[in-house]
Write a protein that holds these residues in place. Structure first.
Motif, PDB file in Angstrom:
ATOM      1  N   PRO A 118     -16.085 -69.690  11.255  1.00  0.00           N
ATOM      2  CA  PRO A 118     -17.000 -69.214  12.300  1.00  0.00           C
ATOM      3  C   PRO A 118     -17.956 -68.150  11.758  1.00  0.00           C
ATOM      4  O   PRO A 118     -17.571 -67.321  10.932  1.00  0.00           O
ATOM      5  CB  PRO A 118     -16.062 -68.616  13.342  1.00  0.00           C
ATOM      6  CG  PRO A 118     -14.753 -69.277  13.120  1.00  0.00           C
ATOM      7  CD  PRO A 118     -14.675 -69.551  11.646  1.00  0.00           C
ATOM      8  N   ILE A 121     -16.986 -64.522  11.595  1.00  0.00           N
ATOM      9  CA  ILE A 121     -16.038 -64.137  10.550  1.00  0.00           C
ATOM     10  C   ILE A 121     -16.729 -64.038   9.195  1.00  0.00           C
ATOM     11  O   ILE A 121     -16.438 -63.118   8.412  1.00  0.00           O
ATOM     12  CB  ILE A 121     -14.850 -65.122  10.523  1.00  0.00           C
ATOM     13  CG1 ILE A 121     -14.103 -64.962  11.837  1.00  0.00           C
ATOM     14  CG2 ILE A 121     -13.952 -64.871   9.332  1.00  0.00           C
ATOM     15  CD1 ILE A 121     -12.902 -65.813  11.991  1.00  0.00           C
TER      16      ILE A 121
ATOM     17  N   GLY B 219     -15.841 -70.618  17.715  1.00  0.00           N
ATOM     18  CA  GLY B 219     -16.612 -69.580  17.042  1.00  0.00           C
ATOM     19  C   GLY B 219     -17.860 -69.142  17.781  1.00  0.00           C
ATOM     20  O   GLY B 219     -18.603 -68.299  17.303  1.00  0.00           O
ATOM     21  N   ASN B 220     -18.110 -69.715  18.961  1.00  0.00           N
ATOM     22  CA  ASN B 220     -19.331 -69.387  19.697  1.00  0.00           C
ATOM     23  C   ASN B 220     -19.298 -67.944  20.192  1.00  0.00           C
ATOM     24  O   ASN B 220     -18.248 -67.391  20.449  1.00  0.00           O
ATOM     25  CB  ASN B 220     -19.488 -70.341  20.879  1.00  0.00           C
ATOM     26  CG  ASN B 220     -20.917 -70.413  21.357  1.00  0.00           C
ATOM     27  OD1 ASN B 220     -21.566 -69.390  21.535  1.00  0.00           O
ATOM     28  ND2 ASN B 220     -21.419 -71.603  21.571  1.00  0.00           N
ATOM     29  N   PHE B 221     -20.462 -67.351  20.283  1.00  0.00           N
ATOM     30  CA  PHE B 221     -20.522 -65.956  20.748  1.00  0.00           C
ATOM     31  C   PHE B 221     -21.510 -65.806  21.896  1.00  0.00           C
ATOM     32  O   PHE B 221     -21.182 -65.282  22.954  1.00  0.00           O
ATOM     33  CB  PHE B 221     -20.914 -65.047  19.576  1.00  0.00           C
ATOM     34  CG  PHE B 221     -20.956 -63.594  19.924  1.00  0.00           C
ATOM     35  CD1 PHE B 221     -19.808 -62.822  19.877  1.00  0.00           C
ATOM     36  CD2 PHE B 221     -22.147 -62.993  20.316  1.00  0.00           C
ATOM     37  CE1 PHE B 221     -19.842 -61.475  20.215  1.00  0.00           C
ATOM     38  CE2 PHE B 221     -22.183 -61.651  20.654  1.00  0.00           C
ATOM     39  CZ  PHE B 221     -21.026 -60.893  20.599  1.00  0.00           C
ATOM     40  N   VAL B 222     -22.720 -66.298  21.707  1.00  0.00           N
ATOM     41  CA  VAL B 222     -23.784 -66.084  22.693  1.00  0.00           C
ATOM     42  C   VAL B 222     -23.438 -66.696  24.056  1.00  0.00           C
ATOM     43  O   VAL B 222     -23.593 -66.051  25.090  1.00  0.00           O
ATOM     44  CB  VAL B 222     -25.111 -66.691  22.203  1.00  0.00           C
ATOM     45  CG1 VAL B 222     -26.173 -66.586  23.261  1.00  0.00           C
ATOM     46  CG2 VAL B 222     -25.575 -65.977  20.959  1.00  0.00           C
ATOM     47  N   VAL B 225     -20.799 -64.797  26.050  1.00  0.00           N
ATOM     48  CA  VAL B 225     -21.286 -63.468  26.430  1.00  0.00           C
ATOM     49  C   VAL B 225     -22.297 -63.567  27.572  1.00  0.00           C
ATOM     50  O   VAL B 225     -22.246 -62.792  28.529  1.00  0.00           O
ATOM     51  CB  VAL B 225     -21.932 -62.746  25.228  1.00  0.00           C
ATOM     52  CG1 VAL B 225     -22.654 -61.493  25.669  1.00  0.00           C
ATOM     53  CG2 VAL B 225     -20.881 -62.399  24.196  1.00  0.00           C
ATOM     54  N   THR B 236     -14.216 -64.178  20.044  1.00  0.00           N
ATOM     55  CA  THR B 236     -15.227 -63.636  19.131  1.00  0.00           C
ATOM     56  C   THR B 236     -15.782 -62.303  19.648  1.00  0.00           C
ATOM     57  O   THR B 236     -16.172 -61.442  18.867  1.00  0.00           O
ATOM     58  CB  THR B 236     -16.398 -64.612  18.946  1.00  0.00           C
ATOM     59  OG1 THR B 236     -16.801 -65.072  20.228  1.00  0.00           O
ATOM     60  CG2 THR B 236     -16.019 -65.796  18.085  1.00  0.00           C
ATOM     61  N   ILE B 239     -13.500 -59.613  18.454  1.00  0.00           N
ATOM     62  CA  ILE B 239     -13.738 -59.292  17.044  1.00  0.00           C
ATOM     63  C   ILE B 239     -14.978 -58.404  16.929  1.00  0.00           C
ATOM     64  O   ILE B 239     -14.966 -57.374  16.256  1.00  0.00           O
ATOM     65  CB  ILE B 239     -13.934 -60.580  16.218  1.00  0.00           C
ATOM     66  CG1 ILE B 239     -12.671 -61.429  16.277  1.00  0.00           C
ATOM     67  CG2 ILE B 239     -14.311 -60.254  14.781  1.00  0.00           C
ATOM     68  CD1 ILE B 239     -12.782 -62.755  15.568  1.00  0.00           C
ATOM     69  N   TYR B 240     -16.037 -58.804  17.629  1.00  0.00           N
ATOM     70  CA  TYR B 240     -17.275 -58.037  17.585  1.00  0.00           C
ATOM     71  C   TYR B 240     -17.032 -56.614  18.066  1.00  0.00           C
ATOM     72  O   TYR B 240     -17.461 -55.643  17.438  1.00  0.00           O
ATOM     73  CB  TYR B 240     -18.348 -58.712  18.446  1.00  0.00           C
ATOM     74  CG  TYR B 240     -19.649 -57.966  18.476  1.00  0.00           C
ATOM     75  CD1 TYR B 240     -20.582 -58.133  17.463  1.00  0.00           C
ATOM     76  CD2 TYR B 240     -19.941 -57.071  19.506  1.00  0.00           C
ATOM     77  CE1 TYR B 240     -21.771 -57.432  17.477  1.00  0.00           C
ATOM     78  CE2 TYR B 240     -21.128 -56.371  19.526  1.00  0.00           C
ATOM     79  CZ  TYR B 240     -22.041 -56.552  18.512  1.00  0.00           C
ATOM     80  OH  TYR B 240     -23.211 -55.862  18.518  1.00  0.00           O
ATOM     81  N   PHE B 243     -15.116 -54.497  15.548  1.00  0.00           N
ATOM     82  CA  PHE B 243     -15.863 -54.191  14.340  1.00  0.00           C
ATOM     83  C   PHE B 243     -17.041 -53.271  14.610  1.00  0.00           C
ATOM     84  O   PHE B 243     -17.233 -52.272  13.932  1.00  0.00           O
ATOM     85  CB  PHE B 243     -16.365 -55.487  13.678  1.00  0.00           C
ATOM     86  CG  PHE B 243     -15.700 -55.744  12.359  1.00  0.00           C
ATOM     87  CD1 PHE B 243     -16.319 -55.394  11.172  1.00  0.00           C
ATOM     88  CD2 PHE B 243     -14.445 -56.301  12.319  1.00  0.00           C
ATOM     89  CE1 PHE B 243     -15.701 -55.602   9.967  1.00  0.00           C
ATOM     90  CE2 PHE B 243     -13.813 -56.519  11.105  1.00  0.00           C
ATOM     91  CZ  PHE B 243     -14.444 -56.168   9.924  1.00  0.00           C
ATOM     92  N   GLY B 252     -10.064 -55.512  13.810  1.00  0.00           N
ATOM     93  CA  GLY B 252     -11.018 -56.625  13.876  1.00  0.00           C
ATOM     94  C   GLY B 252     -10.722 -57.678  12.815  1.00  0.00           C
ATOM     95  O   GLY B 252     -10.854 -58.877  13.068  1.00  0.00           O
ATOM     96  N   GLY B 256      -9.897 -61.561  13.205  1.00  0.00           N
ATOM     97  CA  GLY B 256     -10.624 -62.581  12.469  1.00  0.00           C
ATOM     98  C   GLY B 256      -9.671 -63.601  11.861  1.00  0.00           C
ATOM     99  O   GLY B 256      -9.895 -64.808  11.939  1.00  0.00           O
ATOM    100  N   LEU B 259      -8.268 -65.909  14.448  1.00  0.00           N
ATOM    101  CA  LEU B 259      -9.235 -66.948  14.829  1.00  0.00           C
ATOM    102  C   LEU B 259      -9.290 -68.059  13.775  1.00  0.00           C
ATOM    103  O   LEU B 259      -9.297 -69.248  14.107  1.00  0.00           O
ATOM    104  CB  LEU B 259     -10.625 -66.328  15.022  1.00  0.00           C
ATOM    105  CG  LEU B 259     -11.673 -67.253  15.621  1.00  0.00           C
ATOM    106  CD1 LEU B 259     -11.353 -67.553  17.064  1.00  0.00           C
ATOM    107  CD2 LEU B 259     -13.063 -66.639  15.536  1.00  0.00           C
ATOM    108  N   LEU B 260      -9.288 -67.652  12.485  1.00  0.00           N
ATOM    109  CA  LEU B 260      -9.280 -68.653  11.409  1.00  0.00           C
ATOM    110  C   LEU B 260      -8.022 -69.514  11.492  1.00  0.00           C
ATOM    111  O   LEU B 260      -8.065 -70.729  11.345  1.00  0.00           O
ATOM    112  CB  LEU B 260      -9.320 -67.955  10.046  1.00  0.00           C
ATOM    113  CG  LEU B 260     -10.680 -67.558   9.511  1.00  0.00           C
ATOM    114  CD1 LEU B 260     -10.534 -66.897   8.150  1.00  0.00           C
ATOM    115  CD2 LEU B 260     -11.579 -68.788   9.385  1.00  0.00           C
TER     116      LEU B 260
END
Lengths: 280, 285
Positions: A118, A121, B219-222, B225, B236, B239-240, B243, B252, B256, B259-260
């Motif tokens: 991703p 990451i 893995g999407n973020f936008v 949100v 995600t 994580i953001y 961090f 964070g 990560g 998530l992986l």
């Protein structure tokens, strides 16, 4: 094959309406003479593109210094990413298609990884690693290494980490189709290796190199996740637009989006035109 | 000697790229994820970040929610895309085939941000859908369709569509029309033909599409949100925020890795269940 039933065809129609509804909405409301990108329709205007701000208190995108600065930042990232993607992608293609060396299978598999990691990451890992390097070097050399802190340089590296995979695949696929006997014929006729490369092999690869460059340009301009993590104070276009979206959208965002869509459409058409048949 | 030098020069960029931008950064976050703070600026090896993940319900609930919703999004994307891919591959004739296929690609030339903006304009309380439904009298006053899990799933399905349709269409292209007709001639119903002939043939495409859509969704973020509700966090975002907002890099980094791990495990299970290989699947998509 029988003809599709009416309900099936209606489903397909509904699907395409669904597919285009958001994009058409964005495009249409870029021309709405209103402070908000929402109905009702208040008349057609290009104020959100070229206006001075006298009408709505906010200038059109082509006169908005913040928007233009963001566009410039995007260019500062996209141009190096594009050029490096072409050069390194071509080198990788030769490495994977022409050379044998221990660990080749492993390396070629690892080159695919960035596509499945991703973007967030990729971003945090590169941020953490470069900070460690910067801290270590600053302690040893007593020097400020600002380029290893969040900023456009890290954004370039972050984007390269996965765009290189794509350019390698595109250029490698073309090199695989190359007929080696053409090179051998040129060598037999007394051409030097360099001359064979520049007059035969590279011209054959050119469409794929141009195509990979255009794809890299597009992906760099549109990348969000990795860029968001690595960005410093200079925001490229998507990051700037994201900030504006969170504050409450105006039709200026629609205007910028429309320009981006047209630019992307133009690039995609170029990609289709330069790619050799059957591989778009 | 010259050939060895040439090999070295060709190897250098690839090794620098994979080493400095992929492997070492991941080693770095692996190390960070196992470091725990014992005093100001003093860290030791330990599992505190992973234990914190298990101890704090917000974290593991967001994680489970992201996993389950991503599976749901993948399934919905598959169900919606399959008839479209089948239509393009087997029903569309002449010019309409490449045109329909190209039309599927166009929305994905636009960036994720632009597509999300479009959905926000359609779904928000003062938006187009709400106005339209009021105009035709279905609803009496503005309704907010945005900021809930429905909008979130809708946006994610929309974002994944292309990556499902392309491999599905490619897989279905190679299915002989005669084979489908033979199925009907032998007395098979629509459902039997679909289940016994079409779906088995499309399996490689189904697997490839599902894996890509799942990975993109996780893995999407936008989209989460902007379209999701205040209580509907995506992993995600966690994580953001660790961090960038809280500056808690070790925590964070642990997120990560979770998530992986999530995407690796689900993709592995998917490949196992369907007996497909990873590299071929990735290349196919």
């Amino acid at each position: 094959m029988n003809k599709a039933s009416l309900s099936y065809r209606l489903y397909i129609l509904a699907f395409y309406l669904f597919l285009f509804a958001p994009l058409v909405s964005v495009a249409v409301f870029a021309f709405n003479a209103s402070l908000f990108p929402a109905p009702p329709w208040k008349g057609f205007t290009v104020e959100w593109f070229t206006g001075t701000g006298a009408l709505f208190g906010k200038p059109g995108i082509f006169r908005d210094p913040a928007m233009l600065a963001a566009f410039l930042n995007s260019l500062k990232v996209a141009i190096p990413v594009t050029l490096l993607s072409i050069v390194i992608g071509t080198a990788n293609a030769f490495l994977l298609e022409r050379r044998e060396f221990p660990g080749k299978a492993l390396l070629s598999m690892m080159m695919l990884w960035p596509l499945v990691i991703p973007g967030v990451i990729l971003g945090i890992s590169i941020l953490a690693f470069s900070s460690r390097i910067a801290n270590a070097l600053e302690t040893w050399l007593n020097m400020d290494l600002d380029f290893l802190r969040p900023g456009l340089f890290l954004v370039i590296l972050g984007q390269l980490s996965f765009i290189l995979t794509i350019s390698t695949l595109i250029i490698g696929a073309r090199l695989k189709k190359f007929d080696r006997s053409l090179e051998e014929a040129a060598l037999d006729l007394g051409a030097s290796r360099l001359r064979v490369l520049t007059t035969i092999t590279l011209p054959f690869l050119k469409p794929a190199m141009v195509g990979a460059g255009l794809v890299a340009l597009l992906m760099s301009f549109e990348n969000f996740n990795t860029t968001l993590i690595l960005v410093g104070s200079d925001a490229p276009l998507p990051i700037y637009m994201y900030g504006q979206m969170r504050e409450g959208a105006t039709p200026a965002l629609n205007a910028a989006s429309l320009v981006l869509m047209l630019g992307a459409g133009f690039l995609a058409t170029l990609v289709a035109l330069v790619s050799p048949r059957k591989e778009a | 000697m010259g050939r060895r030098l040439a090999l070295f020069l060709l190897l250098a960029p690839a090794v620098l790229w994979i080493g400095l931008l992929v492997i070492l950064p991941h080693v770095e976050i692996a190390i960070l994820s196992f470091s725990q703070r014992v005093a100001a600026r003093v860290y030791t090896f330990g599992f505190a970040n992973y234990l914190e993940f298990l101890a704090e319900p917000v974290y593991w609930r967001t994680f489970a929610r992201t996993a389950l919703l991503s599976i749901l999004v993948t399934l919905i994307t598959l169900v919606i895309s399959f008839p479209v891919a089948l239509y393009i591959a087997k029903f569309a004739r002449g010019k309409s085939k490449p045109v329909l296929f190209l039309l599927c690609l166009i929305p994905f030339w636009a960036s994720e941000l632009v597509r999300t903006l479009g959905w926000m304009m359609l779904l928000r309380e003062t938006g187009i859908l709400s106005h339209f439904l009021q105009a035709i009298g279905v609803i009496g006053r503005p309704v907010e369709f945005l900021y809930n899990d429905g909008a979130l799933v809708l946006g994610l399905v929309y974002g994944g569509m292309l990556f499902m349709i392309v491999p599905l269409t490619n897989a279905l292209e190679s299915l002989e029309t005669a084979q489908i007709e033979a199925g009907y001639d032998l007395g098979g119903s629509h459902l039997t033909v679909l289940r016994r002939i079409i779906i088995p043939h499309a399996m490689p495409g189904i697997v490839a599409g599902s894996i890509v859509v799942f990975m993109l969704t996780v893995g999407n973020f936008v989209t989460p949100v902007m379209l999701g509700g205040k209580n509907g966090l995506w992993f995600t975002e966690q994580i953001y925020s660790q961090f960038i907002t809280r500056f808690n890099w070790p925590q964070g980094s642990a997120f990560g890795f979770m998530l992986l791990l999530l995407s690796t495990v689900i993709v592995w299970i998917g490949l196992r269940l369907t007996g497909q290989g990873f590299s071929e699947t990735l290349r196919r998509s």
